[in-house]
Write an enzyme that holds these catalytic residues in place. Structure first.
Site, mmCIF file in Angstrom:
data_model
loop_
_atom_site.group_PDB
_atom_site.id
_atom_site.type_symbol
_atom_site.label_atom_id
_atom_site.label_comp_id
_atom_site.label_asym_id
_atom_site.label_seq_id
_atom_site.Cartn_x
_atom_site.Cartn_y
_atom_site.Cartn_z
ATOM 1 N N HIS A 193 65.080 -65.417 46.841
ATOM 2 C CA HIS A 193 64.991 -66.880 46.914
ATOM 3 C C HIS A 193 64.563 -67.507 45.593
ATOM 4 O O HIS A 193 64.840 -68.669 45.336
ATOM 5 C CB HIS A 193 64.108 -67.306 48.084
ATOM 6 C CG HIS A 193 64.844 -67.188 49.375
ATOM 7 N ND1 HIS A 193 64.730 -66.094 50.178
ATOM 8 C CD2 HIS A 193 65.782 -67.980 49.944
ATOM 9 C CE1 HIS A 193 65.539 -66.223 51.214
ATOM 10 N NE2 HIS A 193 66.192 -67.358 51.098
ATOM 11 N N GLU A 435 73.822 -63.833 60.235
ATOM 12 C CA GLU A 435 73.310 -63.122 59.061
ATOM 13 C C GLU A 435 72.674 -61.784 59.424
ATOM 14 O O GLU A 435 72.150 -61.088 58.576
ATOM 15 C CB GLU A 435 72.334 -64.000 58.275
ATOM 16 C CG GLU A 435 71.259 -64.675 59.095
ATOM 17 C CD GLU A 435 70.381 -65.613 58.266
ATOM 18 O OE1 GLU A 435 70.427 -65.583 57.028
ATOM 19 O OE2 GLU A 435 69.631 -66.391 58.891
ATOM 20 N N ASP A 459 71.678 -62.475 53.593
ATOM 21 C CA ASP A 459 71.007 -61.525 54.479
ATOM 22 C C ASP A 459 71.987 -60.552 55.109
ATOM 23 O O ASP A 459 71.670 -59.368 55.257
ATOM 24 C CB ASP A 459 70.248 -62.281 55.578
ATOM 25 C CG ASP A 459 68.916 -62.784 55.057
ATOM 26 O OD1 ASP A 459 68.200 -61.990 54.431
ATOM 27 O OD2 ASP A 459 68.609 -63.968 55.248
ATOM 28 N N ARG A 469 67.438 -57.373 49.288
ATOM 29 C CA ARG A 469 68.065 -58.338 48.364
ATOM 30 C C ARG A 469 67.180 -58.695 47.180
ATOM 31 O O ARG A 469 67.642 -59.314 46.224
ATOM 32 C CB ARG A 469 68.489 -59.601 49.136
ATOM 33 C CG ARG A 469 67.339 -60.363 49.740
ATOM 34 C CD ARG A 469 67.809 -61.393 50.760
ATOM 35 N NE ARG A 469 68.004 -62.701 50.199
ATOM 36 C CZ ARG A 469 68.183 -63.808 50.923
ATOM 37 N NH1 ARG A 469 68.239 -63.747 52.237
ATOM 38 N NH2 ARG A 469 68.335 -64.967 50.339
ATOM 39 N N CYS A 506 77.082 -70.093 54.139
ATOM 40 C CA CYS A 506 76.119 -70.701 53.221
ATOM 41 C C CYS A 506 75.461 -69.637 52.344
ATOM 42 O O CYS A 506 74.507 -69.925 51.629
ATOM 43 C CB CYS A 506 75.089 -71.538 53.959
ATOM 44 S SG CYS A 506 74.236 -70.621 55.241
HETATM 45 C C1 PEP Z 1 71.714 -66.284 53.776
HETATM 46 O O1 PEP Z 1 70.999 -65.388 54.216
HETATM 47 O O2 PEP Z 1 72.870 -66.100 53.339
HETATM 48 C C2 PEP Z 1 71.206 -67.664 53.729
HETATM 49 C C3 PEP Z 1 71.969 -68.646 53.324
HETATM 50 O O3 PEP Z 1 69.894 -67.871 54.037
HETATM 51 P P1 PEP Z 1 68.698 -67.551 53.015
HETATM 52 O O4 PEP Z 1 69.292 -67.255 51.671
HETATM 53 O O5 PEP Z 1 67.825 -68.738 52.977
HETATM 54 O O6 PEP Z 1 68.063 -66.361 53.631
HETATM 55 MG MG MG Z 2 69.256 -65.863 55.331
#
Ligand code: PEP
Ligand code: MG
Length: 583
Positions: A193, A435, A459, A469, A506
């Site tokens: 993140h 996810e 995820d 990740r 996303c």
């Molecule tokens: C994902 O996991 O792809 C996602 C968009 O959520 P985050 O990156 O906030 O875990």
């Molecule tokens: Mg996620």
């Protein structure tokens, strides 16, 4: 000093040239200053004053936190106070000042480093954890010795490139109002993140430099090449020139993309897709509008809970969601309910540390266990849903039971609001993030329960390939093009379409040009990404027909390895847009 080139993981694109600012460990590097006999008592009393001052600071902090959040929250500082009373440490410092005739700042920092090293070698996990207490208190004492105020990323004076061993998402979250022009870290992966935040803030960044940052000193001239994942320390004049030219070229490219800002994201044979933005803060709205997004595909609301002592109230959240929805008129804005846990923590909830936080008490799991906190958010979203085109989605759904429980809580909130005479949109669209592999594999069942899917590949990749990740050591295994990942994505898109719901994504991968080409061909309806990537992806979509993209996707799905898929897609992208991607 001659030029050093360090290779890391590209986290946020762009090039920036600036001065390094070491963050997080700057206070421990103290210069060695010899002293004479008369100065010895002075140094000792300076040390004692610093200890007293530190003690007062910690007690004041402890009282404040206990008053605001309950006494158990103040107890963490007891361990800090114990460090301050450690006679062995204090006597060691005093006797070294007397014996070695060196200023106390240096002596203390050396003793502190030695303590930290000893604790680091201890097997016992509990004792190991004490390192952070020792370091924390040690830095406080040093700052008091040196007369410095605690540094925060929000009070930098000059534009700098931040160099840190690690940055938490909440550290990064503080960069949006200040002078950070780029950053580099030793640890972290492409979809941690911290990296995602850098993209949103359009700050070029490189992560996973391993021990690279140890080679940099405060004030060094550095080039951050966030597109190739390089950090160049003390660049030669030729390198500097080359990068200045590249910087100009990138600017020229962005200007060229700007001409398609108001055109639709439509393929040459007429297929229209939606290109939305991922955001972490409402402050990003102007940038999202500037990049011509078709709305917000993911608002990561957990950032609302960070860098504060209390929890956001229903009214506070309601106002923020309402304003966000209104900023986009009839374009959809998808609010994702909070996804705390994993690599995002908030201190005010006092959630215990877990062995595997990404597999633990995270997102919807936490929310279902704490309906008091969850319902406050759901009520705020429902109240804001009468404005513009707001939608809601749940993160980390692993099966239909969990989804139903979340929807039941939403229904409870609707009933409560109705009884209170408050308005909400009866038809609020509810979506599920896909996810977790179990959700992807049961997406046919889930698709009957929601209005849309948004595939969270950040995820989904880590869980299906068993690759953390945020871990730079195994970043080479984190492959969006792995055939297993592609099959899961394809299955989710098909399941959604069979139930007549739209399917978006996303995860970061849909903002990569070659991967967007593949996803277009797989039938993805909505692509949601950091807003700075939108125009480049729009350019790809407008340059190809859906039928060609489908052929490309079909062939990619027959390939056996992630590397083969990646090479194949890069080659196709070059064929389609040689001017941009062949250079
Ligand atoms: C994902 O996991 O792809 C996602 C968009 O959520 P985050 O990156 O906030 O875990
Ligand atoms: Mg996620």
């Amino acid at each position: 000093m001659s030029e050093i080139i360090l290779k890391g993981i590209p986290a946020a694109p762009g090039i920036v040239i600036g001065r390094a600012h070491i963050f997080g460990k700057e206070d421990l590097d103290v210069e060695k200053m010899p002293i004479n006999d008369e100065q010895v008592p002075l140094e000792i009393s300076r040390f004692e004053d610093a200890l007293i001052q530190t003690r007062q600071e910690i007690i004041a902090l402890q009282r404040k936190i206990a008053a605001e959040m309950g006494s158990e929250h103040g107890e963490v500082f007891d361990a800090h106070l114990l460090v301050l009373e450690d006679r062995m440490l204090i006597e060691e410092v005093i006797s070294k000042v007397k014996k070695e005739k060196v200023a106390v700042d240096f002596v203390f920092s050396e003793v502190l480093k030695r303590y930290a090293n000893v604790f680091a070698r201890i097997e016992d996990e509990y004792l190991k954890e004490r390192i952070s207490d020792i370091n924390d208190v040690g830095r406080r004492i040093l700052r008091n010795l040196l007369g410095k105020k605690r540094k925060s990323l929000s009070d930098l004076e000059d534009e700098v490139v931040i160099v840190a061993h690690d940055l938490s998402p909440s550290d990064t979250a503080m960069m949006h109002k200040n002078k950070v022009i780029g950053f580099v870290t030793d640890i972290g992966g492409k979809t941690s993140h911290t990296a995602i935040m850098a993209k949103s803030l359009e700050i070029p960044a490189v992560v996973g430099l391993e021990i690279g940052t140890e080679k940099i000193k405060n004030g060094d001239l550095v080039i951050v090449d966030g597109s190739s994942g390089l950090l160049i320390v003390a660049p030669d004049p030729e390198t500097l020139k080359r990068y200045e030219v590249r910087e100009e070229k990138i600017k020229g490219q962005s200007a060229a993309f700007a001409s398609i800002r108001d055109l639709p994201a439509q393929t040459q044979d007429g297929k229209l897709v939606s290109l939305a933005a991922n955001i972490e803060f409402p402050e990003e709205i102007p940038s999202v509008l500037l990049h011509g997004a078709d709305g917000v595909g993911l608002y990561r609301t957990e950032y609302f809970y960070m860098n504060r002592r209390d929890l956001p109230t229903e009214d506070e959240q309601f106002e923020a969601y309402k304003q966000l929805a209104n900023s986009f008129g009839d374009k959809p804005v998808i609010v994702r309910t909070m996804d705390l846990g994993g690599d995002k923590f908030i201190s005010q909830l006092n959630v215990p540390k877990e062995m595997s936080p990404f597999m633990g008490w995270r997102a919807i799991r936490f929310c279902l266990a704490r309906p008091d906190i969850f319902k406050t958010q759901l009520r705020a979203i429902l109240r804001a849903s009468v404005h513009a085109n707001l939608r809601v989605m749940f993160p980390m759904i692993s099966g239909v039971e969990e989804l139903r429980k979340a929807k039941e809580l939403l229904e409870d909130c609707k009933r409560e609001l109705k009884n209170e005479g408050k308005y909400y949109n009866e038809k609020l669209e509810v979506g599920a993030m896909i996810e977790v592999p179990s959700a992807a594999l049961t997406s046919d069942v889930l698709s009957r329960e929601v209005s849309f899917f948004s595939i969270g590949t950040n995820d989904l990749i880590q869980y299906s390939l068993a690759v953390d990740r945020t871990n730079e050591k195994i970043a080479y295994l984190y492959e969006p093009t792995h055939p297993a990942v592609l099959r899961l994505i394809k299955g989710v898109i098909e399941a959604g379409h069979n139930s007549n719901i739209w399917v978006g994504m996303c995860g970061e991968m849909c903002g990569e040009p070659s991967l967007a080409l593949l996803l277009l061909g797989m039938g993805l309806d909505e692509f949601s990404m950091p807003s700075a990537s939108i125009l480049e992806i729009k350019n790809v979509i407008r340059s190809v027909s859906l039928s060609r993209a489908k052929e490309i996707a079909d062939e990619a799905l027959t390939l056996l390895t992630g590397t083969d898929v990646e090479k194949f897609l890069q080659a196709k992208l070059k064929e389609i847009l040689p001017d941009i991607y062949s250079a």
